[in-house]
Motif scaffolding. Structure first.
Motif, PDB file in Angstrom:
ATOM      1  N   VAL A  69       0.663  -0.906   0.418  1.00  0.00           N
ATOM      2  CA  VAL A  69      -0.097   0.011  -0.041  1.00  0.00           C
ATOM      3  C   VAL A  69       0.883   1.182   0.148  1.00  0.00           C
ATOM      4  N   ASP A  70       1.817   1.406   0.039  1.00  0.00           N
ATOM      5  CA  ASP A  70       2.996   2.535   0.830  1.00  0.00           C
ATOM      6  C   ASP A  70       3.916   2.732  -0.464  1.00  0.00           C
ATOM      7  N   GLY A  71       4.208   1.227  -1.630  1.00  0.00           N
ATOM      8  CA  GLY A  71       5.061   1.831  -2.774  1.00  0.00           C
ATOM      9  C   GLY A  71       6.297   1.113  -1.605  1.00  0.00           C
ATOM     10  N   ALA A  72       7.381   1.895  -2.588  1.00  0.00           N
ATOM     11  CA  ALA A  72       8.873   1.168  -2.533  1.00  0.00           C
ATOM     12  C   ALA A  72      10.015   1.822  -2.056  1.00  0.00           C
ATOM     13  N   SER A  73       9.015   2.897  -1.465  1.00  0.00           N
ATOM     14  CA  SER A  73       9.665   4.220  -0.636  1.00  0.00           C
ATOM     15  C   SER A  73       9.300   4.124   0.779  1.00  0.00           C
ATOM     16  N   GLY A  74       7.913   3.903   1.159  1.00  0.00           N
ATOM     17  CA  GLY A  74       7.050   4.082   2.047  1.00  0.00           C
ATOM     18  C   GLY A  74       5.535   5.180   2.089  1.00  0.00           C
ATOM     19  N   LYS A  75       6.563   5.683   0.916  1.00  0.00           N
ATOM     20  CA  LYS A  75       5.525   7.515   0.793  1.00  0.00           C
ATOM     21  C   LYS A  75       5.041   7.748  -0.992  1.00  0.00           C
ATOM     22  N   GLU A  76       4.773   6.387  -1.405  1.00  0.00           N
ATOM     23  CA  GLU A  76       4.159   6.620  -2.142  1.00  0.00           C
ATOM     24  C   GLU A  76       2.374   6.215  -2.361  1.00  0.00           C
ATOM     25  N   PRO A  77       1.810   7.174  -3.352  1.00  0.00           N
ATOM     26  CA  PRO A  77       0.744   6.544  -2.817  1.00  0.00           C
ATOM     27  C   PRO A  77       0.474   5.679  -3.379  1.00  0.00           C
ATOM     28  N   PRO A  78      -0.384   4.716  -3.298  1.00  0.00           N
ATOM     29  CA  PRO A  78      -0.755   3.013  -4.020  1.00  0.00           C
ATOM     30  C   PRO A  78      -1.474   3.360  -5.470  1.00  0.00           C
ATOM     31  N   VAL A  79      -2.335   4.977  -5.149  1.00  0.00           N
ATOM     32  CA  VAL A  79      -2.200   5.052  -7.034  1.00  0.00           C
ATOM     33  C   VAL A  79      -1.548   5.773  -7.808  1.00  0.00           C
ATOM     34  N   GLN A  80      -1.245   6.280  -9.241  1.00  0.00           N
ATOM     35  CA  GLN A  80      -0.860   7.269 -10.026  1.00  0.00           C
ATOM     36  C   GLN A  80      -1.297   7.712  -9.845  1.00  0.00           C
ATOM     37  N   ASP A  81      -2.329   7.990 -11.244  1.00  0.00           N
ATOM     38  CA  ASP A  81      -3.702   8.774 -11.268  1.00  0.00           C
ATOM     39  C   ASP A  81      -4.262   8.200 -11.725  1.00  0.00           C
ATOM     40  N   LEU A  82      -5.793   9.158 -11.542  1.00  0.00           N
ATOM     41  CA  LEU A  82      -6.759   8.610 -11.876  1.00  0.00           C
ATOM     42  C   LEU A  82      -7.394   9.358 -13.178  1.00  0.00           C
ATOM     43  N   ILE A  83      -8.029   8.730 -13.898  1.00  0.00           N
ATOM     44  CA  ILE A  83      -8.516   9.624 -14.744  1.00  0.00           C
ATOM     45  C   ILE A  83     -10.667   9.274 -15.298  1.00  0.00           C
ATOM     46  N   ILE A  84     -11.410  10.916 -15.242  1.00  0.00           N
ATOM     47  CA  ILE A  84     -12.257  10.662 -15.260  1.00  0.00           C
ATOM     48  C   ILE A  84     -12.575  10.883 -16.208  1.00  0.00           C
ATOM     49  N   THR A  85     -13.480  10.500 -16.975  1.00  0.00           N
ATOM     50  CA  THR A  85     -14.353  10.808 -18.225  1.00  0.00           C
ATOM     51  C   THR A  85     -15.255  11.147 -18.365  1.00  0.00           C
ATOM     52  N   ASN A  86     -15.618  12.514 -19.101  1.00  0.00           N
ATOM     53  CA  ASN A  86     -17.044  12.370 -19.307  1.00  0.00           C
ATOM     54  C   ASN A  86     -17.708  12.497 -20.710  1.00  0.00           C
ATOM     55  N   THR A  87     -18.787  13.493 -21.343  1.00  0.00           N
ATOM     56  CA  THR A  87     -19.002  13.593 -22.267  1.00  0.00           C
ATOM     57  C   THR A  87     -17.969  15.182 -22.691  1.00  0.00           C
ATOM     58  N   ASP A  88     -18.072  15.566 -22.307  1.00  0.00           N
ATOM     59  CA  ASP A  88     -17.377  16.792 -22.504  1.00  0.00           C
ATOM     60  C   ASP A  88     -15.956  17.236 -22.210  1.00  0.00           C
ATOM     61  N   SER A  89     -15.436  16.726 -21.732  1.00  0.00           N
ATOM     62  CA  SER A  89     -13.737  16.932 -20.977  1.00  0.00           C
ATOM     63  C   SER A  89     -13.473  15.489 -20.293  1.00  0.00           C
ATOM     64  N   TYR A  90     -12.468  15.605 -19.712  1.00  0.00           N
ATOM     65  CA  TYR A  90     -11.238  14.759 -18.918  1.00  0.00           C
ATOM     66  C   TYR A  90     -10.623  15.073 -18.054  1.00  0.00           C
ATOM     67  N   HIS A  91     -11.168  14.633 -16.705  1.00  0.00           N
ATOM     68  CA  HIS A  91     -10.377  15.096 -15.691  1.00  0.00           C
ATOM     69  C   HIS A  91      -8.899  14.288 -15.227  1.00  0.00           C
ATOM     70  N   LEU A  92      -7.779  14.619 -15.498  1.00  0.00           N
ATOM     71  CA  LEU A  92      -6.926  14.171 -14.401  1.00  0.00           C
ATOM     72  C   LEU A  92      -6.271  14.197 -13.826  1.00  0.00           C
ATOM     73  N   LEU A  93      -6.212  13.595 -12.182  1.00  0.00           N
ATOM     74  CA  LEU A  93      -5.268  13.512 -10.805  1.00  0.00           C
ATOM     75  C   LEU A  93      -4.207  12.497 -10.982  1.00  0.00           C
ATOM     76  N   LEU A 106      -2.140  16.679  -8.341  1.00  0.00           N
ATOM     77  CA  LEU A 106      -2.556  17.750  -9.666  1.00  0.00           C
ATOM     78  C   LEU A 106      -3.614  17.393 -10.582  1.00  0.00           C
ATOM     79  N   HIS A 107      -4.243  18.204 -10.944  1.00  0.00           N
ATOM     80  CA  HIS A 107      -5.949  18.208 -10.767  1.00  0.00           C
ATOM     81  C   HIS A 107      -5.871  19.090 -12.148  1.00  0.00           C
ATOM     82  N   LEU A 108      -5.994  18.477 -13.824  1.00  0.00           N
ATOM     83  CA  LEU A 108      -6.237  19.259 -15.142  1.00  0.00           C
ATOM     84  C   LEU A 108      -7.219  18.683 -15.587  1.00  0.00           C
ATOM     85  N   TRP A 109      -7.945  19.724 -16.487  1.00  0.00           N
ATOM     86  CA  TRP A 109      -9.187  19.676 -16.422  1.00  0.00           C
ATOM     87  C   TRP A 109      -9.108  19.435 -18.462  1.00  0.00           C
ATOM     88  N   LEU A 110      -9.007  19.085 -18.507  1.00  0.00           N
ATOM     89  CA  LEU A 110      -9.156  19.164 -20.550  1.00  0.00           C
ATOM     90  C   LEU A 110     -10.168  18.986 -21.068  1.00  0.00           C
TER      91      LEU A 110
END
Length: 134
Positions: A69-93, A106-110
């Protein structure tokens, strides 16, 4: 090494970028933001995306296959990124790995018609790796 403002401006240079923010997923507060906010409310967008990030990082079902759960360094979150897709945009966390507890993403809205999700994911990962918090 760029700080928050420089990283956000770099994110906004990506094709189709509508807005970007650096958010603490524990508090739900935006540490910095540029461009438009999804729904028009920066505080609400930060709080809502922080809730998604918190759910993803605390989920045992989304942990790495080895169960680390803590990654190799003990400080990494278990998830690298999340991608949420809707009809007109993407959200990348994209989660930021730091030398201390990693509670920032980082949250990018495309715009879906103008953005390139693959390119944005690669560039956001590079930005997260270079981001200096402090």
């Amino acid at each position: 090494m760029p700080g928050i403002d420089e990283s956000l401006l770099e994110a906004m240079r990506l094709p189709g970028a509508r807005g970007a923010a650096v958010v603490d997923w524990i508090s739900g507060l935006a540490l910095g933001a540029v461009g438009d906010a999804p729904g028009g409310d920066l505080e609400a967008a930060a709080a809502e995306t922080a809730e998604l990030a918190r759910l993803a990082t605390e989920s045992g079902a989304l942990a790495p296959a080895g169960g680390d759960v803590d990654g190799a360094s003990g400080k990494e979150p278990p998830v690298q990124d999340l991608i949420i897709t809707n009809t007109d945009s993407y959200h990348l966390l994209r989660f930021v790995t730091t030398t201390f507890d990693s509670t920032v993403f980082l949250h990018l809205w495309l715009d879906r018609a103008e953005g390139n999700l693959a390119l944005a994911r690669i560039r956001l990962a590079e930005m997260a790796d270079r981001l200096v918090l402090g």
